[in-house]
Write an enzyme that holds these catalytic residues in place. Structure first.
Site, PDB file in Angstrom:
ATOM      1  N   GLY A  39      43.050 -79.976 -59.230  1.00  0.00           N
ATOM      2  CA  GLY A  39      41.346 -80.133 -59.161  1.00  0.00           C
ATOM      3  C   GLY A  39      41.517 -81.483 -60.200  1.00  0.00           C
ATOM      4  CG  HIS A  40      43.753 -83.953 -61.627  1.00  0.00           C
ATOM      5  ND1 HIS A  40      45.834 -84.421 -61.204  1.00  0.00           N
ATOM      6  CD2 HIS A  40      44.146 -82.709 -62.148  1.00  0.00           C
ATOM      7  CE1 HIS A  40      46.366 -83.694 -61.863  1.00  0.00           C
ATOM      8  NE2 HIS A  40      45.442 -82.675 -62.357  1.00  0.00           N
TER       9      HIS A  40
HETATM   10  P1  IMP Z   1      47.786 -70.603 -58.593  1.00  0.00           P
HETATM   11  O1  IMP Z   1      48.258 -71.551 -59.029  1.00  0.00           O
HETATM   12  O2  IMP Z   1      46.634 -70.486 -57.429  1.00  0.00           O
HETATM   13  O3  IMP Z   1      48.936 -69.436 -57.699  1.00  0.00           O
HETATM   14  O4  IMP Z   1      46.829 -69.676 -59.219  1.00  0.00           O
HETATM   15  C1  IMP Z   1      48.196 -69.320 -60.798  1.00  0.00           C
HETATM   16  C2  IMP Z   1      47.109 -69.356 -61.924  1.00  0.00           C
HETATM   17  O5  IMP Z   1      47.204 -70.738 -62.373  1.00  0.00           O
HETATM   18  C3  IMP Z   1      45.298 -68.587 -62.002  1.00  0.00           C
HETATM   19  O6  IMP Z   1      45.624 -67.891 -62.863  1.00  0.00           O
HETATM   20  C4  IMP Z   1      44.810 -69.464 -61.879  1.00  0.00           C
HETATM   21  O7  IMP Z   1      44.022 -69.904 -61.541  1.00  0.00           O
HETATM   22  C5  IMP Z   1      45.794 -71.053 -62.169  1.00  0.00           C
HETATM   23  N1  IMP Z   1      46.039 -71.773 -61.737  1.00  0.00           N
HETATM   24  C6  IMP Z   1      46.590 -72.474 -60.564  1.00  0.00           C
HETATM   25  N2  IMP Z   1      45.829 -74.532 -60.726  1.00  0.00           N
HETATM   26  C7  IMP Z   1      45.040 -74.037 -61.495  1.00  0.00           C
HETATM   27  C8  IMP Z   1      44.412 -75.959 -62.399  1.00  0.00           C
HETATM   28  O8  IMP Z   1      44.411 -76.432 -61.884  1.00  0.00           O
HETATM   29  N3  IMP Z   1      43.797 -75.514 -63.420  1.00  0.00           N
HETATM   30  C9  IMP Z   1      43.462 -74.284 -63.536  1.00  0.00           C
HETATM   31  N4  IMP Z   1      43.360 -73.556 -63.058  1.00  0.00           N
HETATM   32  C10 IMP Z   1      45.035 -73.096 -62.681  1.00  0.00           C
END
Ligand code: IMP
Length: 434
Positions: A39-40
């Site tokens: 999310g940018h």
């Molecule tokens: P996933 O990428 O949805 O599988 O999540 C795995 C982990 O990465 C979790 O702790 C999410 O909160 C974190 N995560 C995924 N995308 C982001 C991001 O864009 N910003 C911060 N944390 C992220």
């Protein structure tokens, strides 16, 4: 100049703003990993844009944005983003290039993500529930479906077979699941009509752009500590957010990366579960969350907040070969009497200068802090380094010492112009700005 911009902490460092700011120096901006879990958030003239899959460079007319093979693509999420941008006055048109080798996120991936989290119970990762992990599992398990497969150019029934086999296997795996593979197939064939004009061989496209003298920025998502190999495994995302992901996720050679800019907040945050040594479960943590508006851009979840962890950022500098940092959200620290920097860890009585790979050991680490006097004058919207309060300049100088790289950019607010690019830094040389 081709520069990589990537996260030096646990994601949400403010990469979107930095990429957006630097885009005028580039013709192409390319995402190399992750999916719409990212999310940018970018503010332009007070207007808020949240990008998930499309690189933040899209906000600049004339810039081509690339989604590499290392990215996993949910077609419906992509269309939604394109449509939202249009509503906000940004036309994507033919400025998007999607790799024919990028893997697709299919409806059952989202279900599997949620199920897998439920199965883990207390040990859940805290994923974004976007199906990211299961899509990468299918890729590595050699049963994934790629964007290019939707062209159905093969005389065999490759796509039909793949969708049927995958959906049936998932129906078997997921209790009471009766997903209709024919519907999944029909939806994908429909999606292909819209996707087709954007789909190309990205490696070839980037090579041709480079030979034509065009500059490319490689845009990372998530952050170093969320990298599947180098992060706090298993509390990570399922792709390589670190520098190696640029080569594998876009099909470019190491020589095509001329510099690495790490993005780090002036403090630390993390969403989801997993170790976070400098986390503050107190009034200061709450203050950072409120002042910094630390809520997930994708999921809205409150972010965990804490002091700057120099051990973690030093690690990111090493793993990625970071040349300089963009230090973001300095203004969030305005008005704090005391600011702390974690310079090492204490683990079972031993002092540790490096991030341990063992999760249990990391969880047992206590941060060792150095205290810095805060500043009372605001840094918010300050646009010249010399105009920053002396306390803020001292804080930045100390961060540079303990992380070993210069802070070439300092961000002092959410707007594009609330930024200092330091004249004497390597960054200023990379991005000769008008
Ligand atoms: P996933 O990428 O949805 O599988 O999540 C795995 C982990 O990465 C979790 O702790 C999410 O909160 C974190 N995560 C995924 N995308 C982001 C991001 O864009 N910003 C911060 N944390 C992220």
């Amino acid at each position: 100049m081709n520069i990589a911009v990537l996260g030096a902490q646990w994601g949400d460092e403010g990469k979107g703003k930095i990429v957006d700011l630097l885009t005028p120096s580039f013709e192409v901006v390319a995402r190399y990993q992750g999916g719409h879990n990212a999310g940018h958030t970018v503010y332009v003239n007070g207007k808020k844009f949240v990008l998930h899959l499309i690189p933040s460079g899209i906000l600049h007319p004339g810039v081509t944005c690339v989604i590499g093979n290392g990215v996993v693509v949910d077609p419906q999420a992509l269309f939604k983003e394109v449509d939202t941008l249009k509503e906000l006055g940004v036309e994507v048109g033919d400025r998007l290039v999607i790799s024919n080798k990028a893997h697709l996120i299919l409806p059952y991936h989202r279900e599997l993500d949620v199920l897998s989290e439920a199965r883990r119970g207390d040990r859940k990762i805290g994923t974004t529930s976007r199906g990211i992990g299961p899509a990468y599992e299918d890729k590595i398990g050699r049963r994934g479906v790629r964007v290019g497969d939707l062209a159905e150019t093969s005389s065999e029934t490759t796509l039909v077979d793949a969708i049927r086999a995958n959906v049936e296997a998932r129906n078997h795996l997921i209790k009471d699941s009766k997903m209709d593979w024919q519907k999944v197939l029909d939806d994908l064939r429909e999606a292909w009509k819209r996707l087709k004009p954007w789909v190309k061989d990205v490696s070839l496209y980037l090579d041709q752009a480079r030979r034509a003298g065009k500059s490319t920025m490689y845009e990372g998502a998530q952050g170093t500590l969320l990298d599947i190999d180098h992060g706090t495994y298993p509390y990570v995302t399922s792709s390589n957010a670190t520098i190696g992901g640029v080569c594998t996720g876009l099909g470019v050679g190491a020589g095509a990366i001329n510099g690495v800019l790490g993005v780090a907040k002036a403090y630390s945050t993390r969403v989801g579960e997993g170790p976070f040594p400098t986390e503050l479960n107190d009034a200061i943590g709450q203050r950072l969350r409120d002042t910094g508006m630390e809520f997930g851009a994708s999921t809205g979840r409150p972010r965990r907040c804490g002091w700057y962890d120099a051990v973690a950022v030093r690690y990111a500098v090493r793993v990625n070969g970071i040349d300089a940092l963009a230090l973001t959200k300095l203004d969030v620290l305005d008005g704090l009497e005391e600011i702390k920097i974690c310079t090492s860890y204490s683990c079972n009585g031993a002092s540790m200068q490096e991030l341990p790979s063992d999760l249990g050991q990391l969880a047992a680490c206590q941060p060792v802090y150095e205290s810095i006097e805060g500043w009372t004058e605001p840094t918010k919207s300050v646009r010249r380094f010399a105009d920053l309060p002396a306390g803020a300049r001292r804080y930045i100088a100390r961060l540079e010492e303990v992380t070993g790289v210069p802070a070439g950019i300092v961000s002092t607010g959410s707007d594009r112009d609330d930024t200092i690019v330091r004249d004497d830094s390597v960054v200023a040389r990379w991005f000769a700005r008008d």
